[in-house]
Scaffold this motif. Sequence first.
Motif, short mmCIF file in Angstrom:
data_model
loop_
_atom_site.label_atom_id
_atom_site.label_comp_id
_atom_site.label_asym_id
_atom_site.label_seq_id
_atom_site.Cartn_x
_atom_site.Cartn_y
_atom_site.Cartn_z
N GLY A 135 10.73 -32.05 -20.23
CA GLY A 135 9.53 -32.80 -20.50
C GLY A 135 8.35 -32.27 -19.73
O GLY A 135 8.26 -31.08 -19.43
N PHE A 136 7.41 -33.15 -19.39
CA PHE A 136 6.20 -32.71 -18.71
C PHE A 136 6.51 -32.09 -17.35
O PHE A 136 5.86 -31.16 -16.92
N THR A 137 7.54 -32.61 -16.67
CA THR A 137 7.88 -32.06 -15.36
C THR A 137 8.37 -30.63 -15.48
O THR A 137 8.41 -29.91 -14.49
N GLY A 138 8.75 -30.25 -16.69
CA GLY A 138 9.21 -28.89 -16.90
C GLY A 138 8.11 -27.94 -17.32
O GLY A 138 8.38 -26.79 -17.63
N PHE A 139 6.86 -28.40 -17.34
CA PHE A 139 5.75 -27.56 -17.80
C PHE A 139 5.50 -26.42 -16.83
O PHE A 139 5.48 -26.61 -15.61
N MET A 140 5.32 -25.22 -17.37
CA MET A 140 4.96 -24.05 -16.58
C MET A 140 3.55 -23.62 -16.95
O MET A 140 3.25 -23.43 -18.13
N GLY A 141 2.70 -23.45 -15.95
CA GLY A 141 1.31 -23.12 -16.22
C GLY A 141 1.13 -21.77 -16.86
O GLY A 141 0.28 -21.59 -17.74
N THR A 142 1.88 -20.78 -16.43
CA THR A 142 1.82 -19.44 -17.03
C THR A 142 3.25 -18.96 -17.23
O THR A 142 3.90 -18.54 -16.28
N ALA A 143 3.70 -19.04 -18.46
CA ALA A 143 5.05 -18.61 -18.79
C ALA A 143 5.06 -17.31 -19.58
O ALA A 143 5.88 -16.43 -19.35
N LEU A 144 4.12 -17.19 -20.50
CA LEU A 144 4.03 -16.01 -21.37
C LEU A 144 2.76 -15.24 -21.03
O LEU A 144 1.67 -15.83 -20.94
N VAL A 145 2.88 -13.94 -20.82
CA VAL A 145 1.73 -13.09 -20.53
C VAL A 145 1.72 -11.93 -21.53
O VAL A 145 2.74 -11.24 -21.69
N MET A 146 0.60 -11.73 -22.20
CA MET A 146 0.43 -10.60 -23.12
C MET A 146 -0.71 -9.72 -22.61
O MET A 146 -1.82 -10.20 -22.39
N SER A 147 -0.42 -8.44 -22.40
CA SER A 147 -1.42 -7.50 -21.90
C SER A 147 -1.64 -6.39 -22.92
O SER A 147 -0.71 -5.99 -23.62
N LEU A 148 -2.87 -5.90 -22.99
CA LEU A 148 -3.20 -4.79 -23.88
C LEU A 148 -3.60 -3.58 -23.04
O LEU A 148 -4.49 -3.67 -22.18
N TYR A 149 -2.93 -2.45 -23.28
CA TYR A 149 -3.23 -1.19 -22.61
C TYR A 149 -3.71 -0.17 -23.63
O TYR A 149 -3.22 -0.14 -24.78
N ASN A 150 -4.66 0.68 -23.24
CA ASN A 150 -5.17 1.69 -24.16
C ASN A 150 -4.26 2.93 -24.16
O ASN A 150 -3.24 2.96 -23.46
N PRO A 151 -4.60 3.97 -24.91
CA PRO A 151 -3.69 5.13 -25.04
C PRO A 151 -3.38 5.87 -23.74
O PRO A 151 -2.38 6.59 -23.69
N ALA A 168 -3.85 -12.05 -21.73
CA ALA A 168 -3.94 -13.48 -22.04
C ALA A 168 -2.61 -14.12 -21.69
O ALA A 168 -1.56 -13.46 -21.73
N GLY A 169 -2.65 -15.40 -21.32
CA GLY A 169 -1.43 -16.09 -20.95
C GLY A 169 -1.33 -17.45 -21.61
O GLY A 169 -2.31 -17.97 -22.14
N ALA A 170 -0.14 -18.03 -21.56
CA ALA A 170 0.10 -19.35 -22.12
C ALA A 170 1.13 -20.08 -21.27
O ALA A 170 2.07 -19.47 -20.77
N GLY A 171 0.92 -21.38 -21.11
CA GLY A 171 1.91 -22.21 -20.45
C GLY A 171 3.03 -22.55 -21.42
O GLY A 171 3.01 -22.16 -22.59
N TYR A 172 4.01 -23.29 -20.92
CA TYR A 172 5.14 -23.64 -21.78
C TYR A 172 5.78 -24.94 -21.30
O TYR A 172 5.97 -25.14 -20.09
N ASP A 173 6.06 -25.83 -22.26
CA ASP A 173 6.74 -27.08 -21.95
C ASP A 173 7.89 -27.34 -22.92
O ASP A 173 8.36 -28.46 -23.04
N GLY A 174 8.32 -26.28 -23.58
CA GLY A 174 9.39 -26.41 -24.56
C GLY A 174 8.90 -26.47 -25.99
O GLY A 174 9.67 -26.23 -26.93
#
Length: 469
Positions: A296-312, A320-326
């Motif tokens: 539930g809410f107690t399981g929320f993570m502020g930054t769980a997924l991170v997506m990075s872009l690198y050039n050649p 960019a990042g996203a939290g996760y609560d299930g």
Amino acid sequence: MTGGAGWATVRGDDEGWRVMGRRTAWWHRGRPLAIVATVLCATAALPGRPAAAAETGTPKPYAFAQDATTVQGAAGTTDAVRLEPGGTYRSSLGKDGKLYYRLELDATSNAYVAATAVPRRGAKVAYSDGVKVSVQDGNSGSCSSSTTAHFGASQSPHPIAAWASREIGPGKYACQTAGTYYVVVERTGAPVSPASPPSSPDAWDLELSYVSEPRLKKAGSTSALETWNSASPVALQGDARPRRGGAGFTTAGALEQGVWKDEISPGQTLFYKVPVDWGQQFYATAELGSSSGGEGFTGFMGTALVMSLYNPVRGLVTDAGAGYDGSQRAAALDPLPPVEYDNRYAFNDRISGMRFAGSYYLVVHLAAQVADKFGDGPFGLTLRVRVDGAAQTGPAYAALAVPRGVFDSATGDSVPATDGTGPAGSGGSDGGTTMKLVAVGGIGTGTVLVLALGVWTVAARRRATPRGC
């Protein structure tokens, strides 16, 4: 004829199949060619078996370039080992380390060096821990602004890359002559505090890459784009096609515009590459699927997924990042400018990083701590990739880049024509790879081809991955 090392010969001459336990190989002129073993291993991702089935469990370690040269960074400039243009190198960086590597540069080419830091399994990292890279001249003068990559709010160990350069051209004043220069790679971090607990003292592995960009035949504008379409486009829709991400830059799964799906486990980092040509704009969104577990809410993570872009050249453009609560969550990159040579004159990293055509790398990491609250996964991952605009003619270079083709968006980045169940760019299951092994082996007989296809057909019907692969 008896086979060496426990191999039994199926055919009694100097060329034939030999088996040992559950492995089979074709022997030619007294030496084994592991063709059938390759075919059997490849069946893990054949139709009828989910692509990710063999990928679940403990995340794979970072996939270093197979041709990387192992070098030892020096504690000072005197003993610094020379890096060659187009080369990829493997090294390591201690807890309080500062390492030096040497460049021999001319007075016309731009040099870009990126360092990918890879904490070893089980390491602990803090928010501010990171790797810093700079290029310096013989008087310790910086050739450009140094960059630092941090692990950030996820505080989860994963590969991160920072880059630095020596650039020649209008508006540049430092490091404009031919001579000896030094790449400086160092670990960074804040003093230990309750907000920044101590990180592991273990050394980090390093992968260094060095790209040389030639000068232009004729100097042009020195002003970055001032106006461009900065509106977010309508998200792509449609059924997602399966595609496996790689475990490193050199094994990145090839993508093109479309909707793609994969699976990712806590602590895992997946690499993808997308060809982006001159004048084109790149957009991407990563969506982490919902989970039946969680607290539930107690399981929320502020930054769980991170997506990075690198050039050649593996320079970080943005992330960019996203939290996760299930429940399902999405991370989207802010709109980026079209790829233009003149973007390099911008002060904003998000603009200046979009200075080359070529393969842009999407790197997606799921924090290891997700497992504590939502289980070991794997979790569904959806990528929505858009490349807008018609390709334009690029700048006229006076020579070839090193490595050759690094700024060519059409070099080696086409998505394989498969049903989507096998890895793209990860040395996986496509039939082309196996047939190339046959060709390289130099067998070239119809008998071998028929036998190999026969074994492939039988193996494809197996429900379990063969042991010993």
